[in-house]
Design a protein around this motif. Structure first.
Motif, PDB file in Angstrom:
ATOM      1  N   ARG A  89      -9.136 -66.472  11.059  1.00 61.76           N
ATOM      2  CA  ARG A  89      -9.960 -67.556  10.496  1.00 61.76           C
ATOM      3  C   ARG A  89     -10.805 -67.083   9.317  1.00 61.76           C
ATOM      4  O   ARG A  89     -10.831 -67.714   8.265  1.00 61.76           O
ATOM      5  N   ALA A  90     -11.519 -65.980   9.463  1.00 66.30           N
ATOM      6  CA  ALA A  90     -12.395 -65.517   8.373  1.00 66.30           C
ATOM      7  C   ALA A  90     -11.585 -65.180   7.123  1.00 66.30           C
ATOM      8  O   ALA A  90     -11.993 -65.526   6.000  1.00 66.30           O
ATOM      9  N   ALA A  91     -10.447 -64.537   7.300  1.00 64.89           N
ATOM     10  CA  ALA A  91      -9.603 -64.195   6.157  1.00 64.89           C
ATOM     11  C   ALA A  91      -9.010 -65.459   5.530  1.00 64.89           C
ATOM     12  O   ALA A  91      -8.884 -65.555   4.303  1.00 64.89           O
ATOM     13  N   PHE A  92      -8.651 -66.438   6.353  1.00 60.52           N
ATOM     14  CA  PHE A  92      -8.133 -67.709   5.848  1.00 60.52           C
ATOM     15  C   PHE A  92      -9.187 -68.411   5.003  1.00 60.52           C
ATOM     16  O   PHE A  92      -8.904 -68.884   3.893  1.00 60.52           O
ATOM     17  N   ASP A  93     -10.409 -68.466   5.505  1.00 60.80           N
ATOM     18  CA  ASP A  93     -11.491 -69.110   4.751  1.00 60.80           C
ATOM     19  C   ASP A  93     -11.708 -68.417   3.414  1.00 60.80           C
ATOM     20  O   ASP A  93     -11.891 -69.071   2.379  1.00 60.80           O
ATOM     21  N   GLU A  94     -11.683 -67.105   3.409  1.00 63.28           N
ATOM     22  CA  GLU A  94     -11.849 -66.334   2.170  1.00 63.28           C
ATOM     23  C   GLU A  94     -10.657 -66.565   1.230  1.00 63.28           C
ATOM     24  O   GLU A  94     -10.826 -66.726   0.023  1.00 63.28           O
ATOM     25  N   PHE A  95      -9.454 -66.585   1.771  1.00 55.64           N
ATOM     26  CA  PHE A  95      -8.238 -66.845   0.998  1.00 55.64           C
ATOM     27  C   PHE A  95      -8.360 -68.195   0.282  1.00 55.64           C
ATOM     28  O   PHE A  95      -8.057 -68.310  -0.914  1.00 55.64           O
ATOM     29  N   CYS A  96      -8.798 -69.215   1.006  1.00 52.08           N
ATOM     30  CA  CYS A  96      -8.957 -70.549   0.420  1.00 52.08           C
ATOM     31  C   CYS A  96     -10.023 -70.553  -0.661  1.00 52.08           C
ATOM     32  O   CYS A  96      -9.845 -71.176  -1.720  1.00 52.08           O
ATOM     33  N   PHE A 139      -5.920 -66.865  14.953  1.00 47.75           N
ATOM     34  CA  PHE A 139      -5.149 -66.912  13.718  1.00 47.75           C
ATOM     35  C   PHE A 139      -4.902 -68.361  13.293  1.00 47.75           C
ATOM     36  O   PHE A 139      -4.667 -69.229  14.128  1.00 47.75           O
ATOM     37  N   VAL A 140      -4.957 -68.590  11.993  1.00 49.67           N
ATOM     38  CA  VAL A 140      -4.693 -69.909  11.425  1.00 49.67           C
ATOM     39  C   VAL A 140      -3.284 -69.886  10.830  1.00 49.67           C
ATOM     40  O   VAL A 140      -2.963 -69.025  10.014  1.00 49.67           O
ATOM     41  N   GLU A 141      -2.446 -70.826  11.257  1.00 45.34           N
ATOM     42  CA  GLU A 141      -1.125 -71.000  10.679  1.00 45.34           C
ATOM     43  C   GLU A 141      -1.251 -72.062   9.596  1.00 45.34           C
ATOM     44  O   GLU A 141      -1.828 -73.125   9.829  1.00 45.34           O
ATOM     45  N   ARG A 159      -1.940 -75.855   9.502  1.00 40.69           N
ATOM     46  CA  ARG A 159      -1.086 -76.345  10.584  1.00 40.69           C
ATOM     47  C   ARG A 159      -1.808 -76.340  11.923  1.00 40.69           C
ATOM     48  O   ARG A 159      -1.817 -77.329  12.628  1.00 40.69           O
ATOM     49  N   ARG A 160      -2.365 -75.177  12.286  1.00 42.36           N
ATOM     50  CA  ARG A 160      -3.097 -75.089  13.556  1.00 42.36           C
ATOM     51  C   ARG A 160      -3.841 -73.765  13.627  1.00 42.36           C
ATOM     52  O   ARG A 160      -3.517 -72.813  12.924  1.00 42.36           O
ATOM     53  N   GLU A 161      -4.833 -73.733  14.502  1.00 41.49           N
ATOM     54  CA  GLU A 161      -5.520 -72.483  14.811  1.00 41.49           C
ATOM     55  C   GLU A 161      -5.099 -72.087  16.211  1.00 41.49           C
ATOM     56  O   GLU A 161      -5.260 -72.843  17.163  1.00 41.49           O
ATOM     57  N   ARG A 162      -4.533 -70.898  16.302  1.00 40.70           N
ATOM     58  CA  ARG A 162      -4.022 -70.419  17.578  1.00 40.70           C
ATOM     59  C   ARG A 162      -5.159 -69.925  18.470  1.00 40.70           C
ATOM     60  O   ARG A 162      -6.252 -69.629  17.982  1.00 40.70           O
TER      61      ARG A 162
END
Length: 90
Positions: free
Chosen positions: A53-60, A33-35, A26-29
């Motif tokens: 961001r780093a956790a989001f990339d790892e999650f993906c 944080f990435v929503e 959705r967006r990067e605040r």
């Protein structure tokens, strides 16, 4: 290049499959944080999440997600509006 899910031309292989994971960013605040929306099996049924961001990339990476592109997001929004309001969004 990210894998994209073809919402306009689904084939039987794209039926509900719980092994498929979808992400719509959705967006990067400003605080980093990435929503994003995360779905399992059906990109139209998602939960809203937020990670750095780093956790989001790892999650993906770990979930081997299929990213929902802009055109696909418009289609999902139109379908959601149809279900909520009985007609497609304009």
């Amino acid at each position: 290049m990210a894998k994209l899910y073809d919402l306009q031309h689904p084939d039987p292989a794209q039926a509900f499959d719980p092994s498929k994971r979808f992400v719509r960013e959705r967006r990067e605040r400003p605080d980093g944080f990435v929503e994003f929306d995360f779905a399992i099996g059906d990109p139209g049924l998602a939960v809203e999440l937020m990670l750095p961001r780093a956790a989001f990339d790892e999650f993906c990476r770990v979930n081997q997600v299929i990213r929902i592109g802009d055109a696909q997001a418009v289609e999902l929004d139109r379908d959601r509006a149809k279900w909520q309001h009985g007609e497609p969004a304009e």
